[in-house]
Design a protein around this motif. Sequence first.
Motif, short mmCIF file in Angstrom:
data_model
loop_
_atom_site.label_atom_id
_atom_site.label_comp_id
_atom_site.label_asym_id
_atom_site.label_seq_id
_atom_site.Cartn_x
_atom_site.Cartn_y
_atom_site.Cartn_z
N THR A 158 0.83 -1.21 0.00
CA THR A 158 0.00 0.00 0.00
C THR A 158 0.86 1.26 0.00
OG1 THR A 158 -1.74 -1.18 1.18
CG2 THR A 158 -1.84 1.23 1.22
N PHE B 53 2.31 1.77 -3.43
CA PHE B 53 1.30 2.28 -4.34
C PHE B 53 1.02 3.76 -4.09
CE2 PHE B 53 -3.19 3.15 -5.31
CZ PHE B 53 -3.18 2.92 -6.67
N GLY C 40 3.61 6.10 -5.41
CA GLY C 40 3.71 6.14 -6.86
C GLY C 40 4.78 5.24 -7.44
N VAL D 108 4.59 1.94 -7.59
CA VAL D 108 3.83 0.94 -8.34
C VAL D 108 2.54 1.61 -8.81
CG1 VAL D 108 2.65 -1.27 -8.24
CG2 VAL D 108 4.76 -0.93 -6.96
N GLN D 109 2.27 1.52 -10.10
CA GLN D 109 1.05 2.11 -10.65
C GLN D 109 0.23 1.01 -11.32
OE1 GLN D 109 2.18 5.25 -13.26
NE2 GLN D 109 2.94 6.55 -11.63
N VAL D 110 -1.07 1.05 -11.08
CA VAL D 110 -1.99 0.07 -11.65
C VAL D 110 -2.95 0.82 -12.53
CG1 VAL D 110 -3.72 -1.67 -11.15
CG2 VAL D 110 -1.78 -1.37 -9.60
N GLU D 111 -3.10 0.37 -13.78
CA GLU D 111 -4.02 1.01 -14.71
C GLU D 111 -4.97 -0.03 -15.29
OE1 GLU D 111 -2.29 3.25 -17.87
OE2 GLU D 111 -0.78 4.17 -16.55
#
Length: 83
Positions: free
Chosen positions: A65, A68, A71, A73-76
């Motif tokens: 967490t 994330f 920034g 790790v980015q999830v799209e």
Amino acid sequence: MKVYQIHPLAAAIIFTALCMGFIGLFVVLPIAAIEWTWNFFVPAVSRLPSINMWQAGLLYAAITTTLFLLGVVQVEFEANKLE
């Protein structure tokens, strides 16, 4: 090239086994590594107690967490409209 027919139940079993392996690789293995590392090093150098699997899981969730939110790790998710 030879084509093999597979029963849908067998395909579901193989798919389930692959999904469980994926979960094990990206969830259970890091939790086990965190627990082992903590229990091996931390009690030896400080007065902090050993942790169990659930505490290692919470530590893993906190670490992911934080990465994330920073920034790292980015999830799209992208959805295209079918026409």
